[in-house]
Design an enzyme around this catalytic site. Structure first.
Site, PDB file in Angstrom:
ATOM      1  N   ASN A 184       0.841  -1.193   0.000  1.00 58.62           N
ATOM      2  CA  ASN A 184       0.000   0.000   0.000  1.00 58.62           C
ATOM      3  C   ASN A 184       0.881   1.249   0.000  1.00 58.62           C
ATOM      4  O   ASN A 184       1.927   1.296   0.634  1.00 58.62           O
ATOM      5  CB  ASN A 184      -1.016   0.000   1.150  1.00 58.62           C
ATOM      6  CG  ASN A 184      -0.433  -0.144   2.536  1.00 58.62           C
ATOM      7  OD1 ASN A 184       0.580  -0.814   2.750  1.00 58.62           O
ATOM      8  ND2 ASN A 184      -1.075   0.478   3.509  1.00 58.62           N
ATOM      9  N   VAL A 185       0.441   2.226  -0.780  1.00 55.71           N
ATOM     10  CA  VAL A 185       1.121   3.510  -0.883  1.00 55.71           C
ATOM     11  C   VAL A 185       0.059   4.566  -0.609  1.00 55.71           C
ATOM     12  O   VAL A 185      -0.836   4.778  -1.430  1.00 55.71           O
ATOM     13  CB  VAL A 185       1.753   3.717  -2.277  1.00 55.71           C
ATOM     14  CG1 VAL A 185       2.469   5.062  -2.355  1.00 55.71           C
ATOM     15  CG2 VAL A 185       2.710   2.569  -2.609  1.00 55.71           C
ATOM     16  N   GLU A 186       0.146   5.161   0.566  1.00 60.10           N
ATOM     17  CA  GLU A 186      -0.865   6.126   0.972  1.00 60.10           C
ATOM     18  C   GLU A 186      -0.423   7.549   0.631  1.00 60.10           C
ATOM     19  O   GLU A 186       0.754   7.876   0.708  1.00 60.10           O
ATOM     20  CB  GLU A 186      -1.131   6.019   2.476  1.00 60.10           C
ATOM     21  CG  GLU A 186      -1.737   4.691   2.860  1.00 60.10           C
ATOM     22  CD  GLU A 186      -1.962   4.543   4.357  1.00 60.10           C
ATOM     23  OE1 GLU A 186      -1.492   5.406   5.133  1.00 60.10           O
ATOM     24  OE2 GLU A 186      -2.601   3.555   4.742  1.00 60.10           O
ATOM     25  N   CYS A 244     -10.788  -3.134  -4.354  1.00 59.36           N
ATOM     26  CA  CYS A 244      -9.755  -4.133  -4.641  1.00 59.36           C
ATOM     27  C   CYS A 244     -10.381  -5.417  -5.182  1.00 59.36           C
ATOM     28  O   CYS A 244      -9.857  -6.044  -6.098  1.00 59.36           O
ATOM     29  CB  CYS A 244      -8.925  -4.415  -3.395  1.00 59.36           C
ATOM     30  SG  CYS A 244      -7.832  -3.053  -2.941  1.00 59.36           S
ATOM     31  N   GLU A 303      -3.204  -4.804  -3.046  1.00 57.68           N
ATOM     32  CA  GLU A 303      -3.738  -5.770  -4.003  1.00 57.68           C
ATOM     33  C   GLU A 303      -3.739  -5.193  -5.417  1.00 57.68           C
ATOM     34  O   GLU A 303      -3.338  -5.854  -6.376  1.00 57.68           O
ATOM     35  CB  GLU A 303      -5.167  -6.172  -3.628  1.00 57.68           C
ATOM     36  CG  GLU A 303      -5.310  -6.769  -2.250  1.00 57.68           C
ATOM     37  CD  GLU A 303      -5.633  -5.728  -1.176  1.00 57.68           C
ATOM     38  OE1 GLU A 303      -4.962  -4.669  -1.094  1.00 57.68           O
ATOM     39  OE2 GLU A 303      -6.571  -5.972  -0.391  1.00 57.68           O
TER      40      GLU A 303
END
Length: 129
Positions: free
Chosen positions: A45-47, A91, A58
């Site tokens: 995850n890249v927030e 996702c 995902e």
């Protein structure tokens, strides 16, 4: 159905990439995808600091698969240190798009812990096919 060694390979890859997650919250997530050709692709995850355009692990892994020229996912394993975790609806849309209703979606909440596996259509039983 992936073999036990394939699930282990996916889990190892998901936990390794999870360490690269860029988060502003507290939930690091890693994912690994097994393509129909047998290749493994990963994502974390890249927030975004304004939270309007986060990239979920995902989707990151699935789009890496497509970028490499593969179009069909057979399994997705998600690694996250949470008691309960499933992909969000967005996702799962991508899982259905690139893996179909029979794509296996697995979860592991700790390294070397048990892997829980569902078919995508078990997670979203009323998804339009």
């Amino acid at each position: 159905m992936p073999s036990d060694s394939a699930w282990h390979q996916l889990a190892t890859a998901a936990w390794e990439v999870r360490a690269h997650a860029h988060v502003h919250g507290k939930t690091q997530v890693g994912a690994a995808v097994l393509s129909a050709q047998g290749a493994v692709y990963t994502g974390c995850n890249v927030e975004h600091r304004f939270r309007s355009h986060d990239v979920h692990a995902e989707v990151n892994a699935l789009t890496a698969m497509v970028s490499a020229g593969h179009a069909q996912a057979v399994a997705v394993l998600v690694a996250s240190s949470r008691d309960r975790f499933t992909p969000c609806g967005g996702c799962l849309d991508w899982v259905f798009e690139l893996g179909g209703a029979g794509c296996l979606v697995a979860f592991q909440r700790e390294r070397e812990g048990p892997i829980t596996v569902f078919r995508a259509d078990e997670l979203m039983p009323h998804y339009p096919h």
